[in-house]
Scaffold this active site. Structure first.
Site, PDB file in Angstrom:
ATOM      1  NE  ARG A 232      -2.737  -1.433   3.500  1.00 40.27           N
ATOM      2  CZ  ARG A 232      -3.264  -2.569   3.949  1.00 40.27           C
ATOM      3  NH1 ARG A 232      -4.113  -3.248   3.213  1.00 40.27           N
ATOM      4  NH2 ARG A 232      -2.959  -3.036   5.129  1.00 40.27           N
ATOM      5  CG  ASN A 297     -22.023  -2.997  -1.568  1.00 32.10           C
ATOM      6  OD1 ASN A 297     -22.898  -2.990  -0.735  1.00 32.10           O
ATOM      7  ND2 ASN A 297     -21.201  -4.027  -1.700  1.00 32.10           N
ATOM      8  CB  ALA A 300     -14.441  -6.738  -8.234  1.00 26.08           C
ATOM      9  CG  ASP A 318      -5.398  -7.672  -2.503  1.00 27.57           C
ATOM     10  OD1 ASP A 318      -4.921  -8.801  -2.673  1.00 27.57           O
ATOM     11  OD2 ASP A 318      -5.445  -7.123  -1.376  1.00 27.57           O
ATOM     12  CB  CYS A 358      -3.713 -13.815  -0.981  1.00 27.35           C
ATOM     13  SG  CYS A 358      -5.498 -13.878  -1.108  1.00 27.35           S
TER      14      CYS A 358
HETATM   15  N1  SAH Z   1      -7.025  -5.092  -0.717  1.00 28.45           N
HETATM   16  C1  SAH Z   1      -7.733  -5.253   0.546  1.00 28.45           C
HETATM   17  C2  SAH Z   1      -7.964  -6.685   0.925  1.00 28.45           C
HETATM   18  C3  SAH Z   1      -8.777  -7.488  -0.063  1.00 28.45           C
HETATM   19  S1  SAH Z   1      -9.463  -8.909   0.606  1.00 28.45           S
HETATM   20  C4  SAH Z   1      -6.971  -4.494   1.623  1.00 28.45           C
HETATM   21  O1  SAH Z   1      -5.878  -3.980   1.350  1.00 28.45           O
HETATM   22  O2  SAH Z   1      -7.479  -4.395   2.737  1.00 28.45           O
HETATM   23  C5  SAH Z   1     -10.559  -9.390  -0.627  1.00 28.45           C
HETATM   24  C6  SAH Z   1     -11.854  -8.601  -0.699  1.00 28.45           C
HETATM   25  O3  SAH Z   1     -12.562  -9.048  -1.841  1.00 28.45           O
HETATM   26  C7  SAH Z   1     -12.803  -8.765   0.470  1.00 28.45           C
HETATM   27  O4  SAH Z   1     -13.112  -7.497   0.982  1.00 28.45           O
HETATM   28  C8  SAH Z   1     -14.078  -9.387  -0.127  1.00 28.45           C
HETATM   29  O5  SAH Z   1     -15.268  -8.861   0.441  1.00 28.45           O
HETATM   30  C9  SAH Z   1     -13.954  -8.971  -1.555  1.00 28.45           C
HETATM   31  N2  SAH Z   1     -14.604  -9.803  -2.566  1.00 28.45           N
HETATM   32  C10 SAH Z   1     -14.629 -11.152  -2.643  1.00 28.45           C
HETATM   33  N3  SAH Z   1     -15.211 -11.545  -3.788  1.00 28.45           N
HETATM   34  C11 SAH Z   1     -15.557 -10.407  -4.461  1.00 28.45           C
HETATM   35  C12 SAH Z   1     -16.178 -10.146  -5.716  1.00 28.45           C
HETATM   36  N4  SAH Z   1     -16.520 -11.145  -6.507  1.00 28.45           N
HETATM   37  N5  SAH Z   1     -16.348  -8.866  -6.082  1.00 28.45           N
HETATM   38  C13 SAH Z   1     -15.980  -7.855  -5.281  1.00 28.45           C
HETATM   39  N6  SAH Z   1     -15.385  -8.030  -4.086  1.00 28.45           N
HETATM   40  C14 SAH Z   1     -15.179  -9.304  -3.684  1.00 28.45           C
END
Ligand code: SAH
Length: 414
Positions: A232, A297, A300, A318, A358
């Site tokens: 970050r 919301n 993604a 991520d 991850c």
């Molecule tokens: N980059 C973040 C951590 C990401 S963790 C940080 O720095 O804090 C992964 C995230 O993806 C979680 O918040 C989860 O709610 C979200 N997520 C999981 N599947 C998803 C999808 N299909 N579309 C959007 N978000 C999703």
């Protein structure tokens, strides 16, 4: 024993056995090589004999079939039958937990994470990387959140808490056991989420001077993705006056860093309503209201597939672990490839992509090959600027490469 009273879970374990001699498990002689090389897992096929009275989670001594001592660990009814806590140069005693936690604390101290006015949240125990397979402890200011991934560790919670108290003197006001979802599902009866000391719903932390509110009970993992701290920070170099898209944003880690480094606009996407609410709260906390920020919301992957070209200069991908185990790896690779093709083909000229995986079962090499094949499909000119990993308070034992679960790349796209 310290005088603080923990609200200990009513468990049927024999918590207070004082340095009882451990029972033994013998491994086949031709299976000892990995143990001698300090790899901490013993698979079921390596076990020659086991004392009958050994139960799930018991600590055991590990011997070869000549009766020579190889180390100690805990037994589990699993494909990985033993996770090793100490190798042949170490014997178990109840002081073991304190000495391991102390070592981990010294390392965090060396990393500059103790008494740091800019950053007061870090991982104290990272499983195998800190010689404690099955245990995660994250420290959020004066709150420690524990996650046990095995019964063997959960059985020792009292000793672990005593050790934490001793190492931190009076500086930990709350200890929360958040193991309900991480203990193997067949054994969840053994664990519920509980405060073992104190009790608080939220804690405000700082990371590189940026404030985040952590919801202790109701959040993903232990509350925050501390493993991305350094990545970050690196993002800040690339955001000045840029249009940034942060997908899978959770509570806004990357988004806040981008806003603080004067991005022109930041769009944050996550499918979790709670994460998005927390992100908006974090924006308020840091007085970043009025900055160009858009929260979405939503899904993604759908957004990436349908967004127009040339909207963003910087994109962060991520996603959660697409592959939780080997059987899901092929599908996961396809999913990583698809989202990276979308981002690489639609990012502006000269754009910067931060892309991560991850998934533990997706090795660094496999991930890089996946990104290469995504890149080839876009026909664009792409350079690697950085190869990224988890922050160093998430160390990996040199002898347990499986511990390097987070890999990422920063790419420049033309
Ligand atoms: N980059 C973040 C951590 C990401 S963790 C940080 O720095 O804090 C992964 C995230 O993806 C979680 O918040 C989860 O709610 C979200 N997520 C999981 N599947 C998803 C999808 N299909 N579309 C959007 N978000 C999703």
């Amino acid at each position: 024993m310290p005088h603080n009273l923990w609200h200990l879970p009513a468990l049927s374990y024999h918590y207070r056995m004082i340095n009882q001699p451990l029972k033994s498990i013998v491994v086949f002689n031709n299976k000892t090589n990995s143990i001698l090389r300090r790899h901490p897992w013993i698979f079921s096929g390596a076990i020659k004999t086991k004392e009958e009275t050994i139960e799930e989670g018991d600590l055991v001594n590990i011997l070869n079939d000549k009766g020579e001592y190889l180390g100690f660990g805990y037994f589990q009814n699993n494909n990985i039958s033993i996770k090793i806590l100490g190798f042949k140069d170490e014997k178990y005693s109840n002081d073991f937990w304190k000495s391991r936690i102390n070592l981990a604390f010294q390392l965090r101290s060396q990393l500059g994470l103790i008494n740091n006015p800019q950053t007061n949240a870090y991982r104290l125990i990272h499983g195998e990387g800190d010689g404690l397979p099955g245990l995660i402890i994250d420290v959020y200011k004066d709150v420690a959140i524990l996650q046990c991934h095995s019964i063997g560790i959960h059985k020792k919670l009292t000793l672990i808490c005593e050790a934490l108290e001793e190492v931190y003197a009076l500086n930990l006001n709350h200890i929360y056991d958040k193991s309900q979802d991480t203990i193997p599902s067949s054994k969840t009866a053994f664990s519920s989420n509980n405060f073992l000391k104190g009790g608080v719903d939220f804690v405000l932390i700082k990371e590189n001077g940026i404030e985040f509110e952590i919801n202790i009970r109701d959040s993903q993992k232990t509350g925050f993705f501390l493993d991305q701290r350094e990545n970050r920070k690196l993002l800040q170099k690339y955001c000045f006056h840029k249009d940034v898209l942060n997908t899978f944003c959770y509570t806004g880690g990357f988004s806040l860093y981008a806003l603080i480094s004067d991005a022109k606009s930041v769009t944050s996407i996550d499918s979790s309503t709670k994460a998005i609410a927390q992100l908006e709260n974090n924006i308020i906390l840091n007085k970043l209201i009025g900055f160009q920020h858009l929260t979405l919301n939503q899904e993604a992957i759908h957004y990436l597939n349908h967004m127009e070209k040339n909207l963003y200069d910087v994109i962060i991908l991520d996603p959660p672990a697409f592959a939780k185990n080997i059987s899901k790896r092929h599908n996961a690779i396809q999913a990583y490839k698809r989202i990276n093709i979308s981002a690489l083909s639609k990012i502006k000229n000269g754009g910067i992509l931060f892309t991560f995986s991850c998934s533990q079962v997706v090795t660094e090499e496999l991930f890089y090959h996946t990104i290469i094949s995504a890149g080839i499909e876009t026909g664009r000119n792409i350079k690697i600027l950085h190869k990224l990993h988890q922050a160093p308070d998430h160390p990996t034992s040199l002898f347990h490469p499986e511990g390097s679960y987070l890999k990422g790349m920063v790419l420049e796209v033309n």
